[in-house]
Design a protein around this motif. Structure first.
Motif, mmCIF file in Angstrom:
data_model
loop_
_atom_site.group_PDB
_atom_site.id
_atom_site.type_symbol
_atom_site.label_atom_id
_atom_site.label_comp_id
_atom_site.label_asym_id
_atom_site.label_seq_id
_atom_site.Cartn_x
_atom_site.Cartn_y
_atom_site.Cartn_z
ATOM 1 N N LEU A 77 9.225 -2.079 2.462
ATOM 2 C CA LEU A 77 8.668 -3.085 1.554
ATOM 3 C C LEU A 77 7.233 -2.750 1.154
ATOM 4 O O LEU A 77 6.721 -3.314 0.199
ATOM 5 N N VAL A 78 6.596 -1.864 1.893
ATOM 6 C CA VAL A 78 5.194 -1.529 1.673
ATOM 7 C C VAL A 78 5.058 -0.056 1.298
ATOM 8 O O VAL A 78 5.756 0.805 1.839
ATOM 9 N N ALA A 79 4.143 0.206 0.375
ATOM 10 C CA ALA A 79 3.781 1.577 0.025
ATOM 11 C C ALA A 79 2.553 1.942 0.857
ATOM 12 O O ALA A 79 1.484 1.357 0.678
ATOM 13 N N LEU A 80 2.708 2.859 1.783
ATOM 14 C CA LEU A 80 1.587 3.259 2.634
ATOM 15 C C LEU A 80 0.589 4.136 1.896
ATOM 16 O O LEU A 80 -0.587 4.184 2.245
ATOM 17 N N ASP A 81 1.043 4.809 0.855
ATOM 18 C CA ASP A 81 0.172 5.633 0.029
ATOM 19 C C ASP A 81 -0.477 4.736 -1.023
ATOM 20 O O ASP A 81 0.220 4.163 -1.867
ATOM 21 N N PRO A 82 -1.810 4.608 -1.001
ATOM 22 C CA PRO A 82 -2.449 3.729 -1.988
ATOM 23 C C PRO A 82 -2.285 4.216 -3.427
ATOM 24 O O PRO A 82 -2.463 3.443 -4.359
ATOM 25 N N GLU A 83 -1.934 5.479 -3.605
ATOM 26 C CA GLU A 83 -1.740 6.042 -4.946
ATOM 27 C C GLU A 83 -0.280 5.982 -5.395
ATOM 28 O O GLU A 83 0.072 6.536 -6.437
ATOM 29 N N ALA A 84 0.581 5.335 -4.631
ATOM 30 C CA ALA A 84 2.015 5.277 -4.968
ATOM 31 C C ALA A 84 2.191 4.698 -6.368
ATOM 32 O O ALA A 84 1.614 3.661 -6.702
ATOM 33 N N GLY A 90 1.259 -2.715 -1.799
ATOM 34 C CA GLY A 90 0.470 -1.945 -0.852
ATOM 35 C C GLY A 90 0.175 -2.727 0.415
ATOM 36 O O GLY A 90 0.533 -3.897 0.568
ATOM 37 N N VAL A 91 -0.512 -2.063 1.314
ATOM 38 C CA VAL A 91 -0.875 -2.633 2.609
ATOM 39 C C VAL A 91 -1.620 -3.950 2.444
ATOM 40 O O VAL A 91 -1.359 -4.923 3.162
ATOM 41 N N LEU A 92 -2.547 -4.024 1.504
ATOM 42 C CA LEU A 92 -3.358 -5.234 1.330
ATOM 43 C C LEU A 92 -2.569 -6.393 0.750
ATOM 44 O O LEU A 92 -3.001 -7.542 0.845
ATOM 45 N N SER A 93 -1.411 -6.120 0.187
ATOM 46 C CA SER A 93 -0.541 -7.209 -0.269
ATOM 47 C C SER A 93 0.011 -7.983 0.932
ATOM 48 O O SER A 93 0.238 -9.183 0.850
ATOM 49 N N PHE A 94 0.230 -7.277 2.029
ATOM 50 C CA PHE A 94 0.785 -7.902 3.225
ATOM 51 C C PHE A 94 -0.295 -8.299 4.227
ATOM 52 O O PHE A 94 -0.101 -9.225 5.012
ATOM 53 N N ALA A 109 -7.123 3.803 9.342
ATOM 54 C CA ALA A 109 -7.305 4.780 8.258
ATOM 55 C C ALA A 109 -6.497 4.378 7.022
ATOM 56 O O ALA A 109 -6.982 4.501 5.886
ATOM 57 N N THR A 110 -5.295 3.879 7.227
ATOM 58 C CA THR A 110 -4.460 3.446 6.102
ATOM 59 C C THR A 110 -5.073 2.231 5.419
ATOM 60 O O THR A 110 -5.145 2.174 4.186
ATOM 61 N N GLN A 112 -8.225 1.354 5.416
ATOM 62 C CA GLN A 112 -9.454 1.775 4.730
ATOM 63 C C GLN A 112 -9.143 2.518 3.430
ATOM 64 O O GLN A 112 -9.833 2.331 2.426
ATOM 65 N N ALA A 113 -8.101 3.336 3.441
ATOM 66 C CA ALA A 113 -7.704 4.042 2.214
ATOM 67 C C ALA A 113 -7.285 3.048 1.134
ATOM 68 O O ALA A 113 -7.621 3.222 -0.050
ATOM 69 N N HIS A 114 -6.591 1.988 1.515
ATOM 70 C CA HIS A 114 -6.176 0.973 0.542
ATOM 71 C C HIS A 114 -7.377 0.168 0.055
ATOM 72 O O HIS A 114 -7.440 -0.199 -1.132
ATOM 73 N N LEU A 115 -8.329 -0.093 0.928
ATOM 74 C CA LEU A 115 -9.542 -0.791 0.502
ATOM 75 C C LEU A 115 -10.353 0.076 -0.460
ATOM 76 O O LEU A 115 -10.881 -0.427 -1.462
ATOM 77 N N ASP A 116 -10.451 1.376 -0.170
ATOM 78 C CA ASP A 116 -11.143 2.291 -1.085
ATOM 79 C C ASP A 116 -10.469 2.276 -2.456
ATOM 80 O O ASP A 116 -11.139 2.194 -3.493
ATOM 81 N N HIS A 117 -9.143 2.365 -2.448
ATOM 82 C CA HIS A 117 -8.387 2.382 -3.701
ATOM 83 C C HIS A 117 -8.581 1.075 -4.467
ATOM 84 O O HIS A 117 -8.763 1.082 -5.703
#
Length: 161
Positions: A77-84, A90-94, A109-110, A112-117
């Motif tokens: 249900l989640v895309a772990l890659d923020p560039e998907a 994404g992670v921040l949706s959940f 790390a995941t 933080q990558a989503h927050l950066d994106h």
């Protein structure tokens, strides 16, 4: 979503008592493989998480999340890659806030990558946009406003503003 929102605001009402029992019963069927969970998607999980995040019985909520939370990963249900690409959640949706129940599913790390994106996704006009087709110019403006507030909330809650 409604029951979770009402619990978050401290509402007490007989309707909410009944809705809470319905939610406990329906959520109990998710991890048992009952109740049409084969088609359960991200939007349904948002409702489950909103309920579990705010329902007053915190011990029960944590215990139930321990069973149904992993479905977010198991059912992709989640895309772990923020560039998907495409219409993905994404992670921040959940897990938009550090105290979100679902935050435990993702390593730092995941997150933080989503927050950066997310921070890099701000447009020149100051707002954020979405990853699905716009139905109309009016709907696009509505959703951009909603998502901009959501983005700012998530960034502030995570110490990015």
């Amino acid at each position: 979503m409604i029951a979770g929102t009402l619990h978050a605001r401290g509402v007490s009402h007989p309707w909410l008592d009944g809705a809470t029992e319905v939610m406990w019963n329906r959520i109990g069927k998710l991890d048992a493989g009952l109740g049409g969970t084969a088609t359960m998607g991200g939007y349904e999980m948002f409702g489950v998480l909103g309920f579990l995040q705010h329902v007053p019985d915190r011990d029960r909520a944590r215990e139930v999340f321990g069973r149904v939370g992993p479905l977010i990963l198991e059912r992709n249900l989640v895309a772990l890659d923020p560039e998907a690409p495409g219409e993905v959640h994404g992670v921040l949706s959940f897990a938009p806030e550090p105290d979100s129940l679902a935050r435990a599913l993702f390593d730092d790390a995941t997150v933080q990558a989503h927050l950066d994106h997310l921070a890099q996704g701000q447009k020149e006009d100051g707002g954020w946009t979405f990853n699905w087709p716009a139905w109309s110019p009016a709907a696009e403006l509505d959703w951009r406003g909603f998502l901009t507030v959501d983005a700012l909330r998530a960034l502030r809650a995570n110490g990015r503003l």
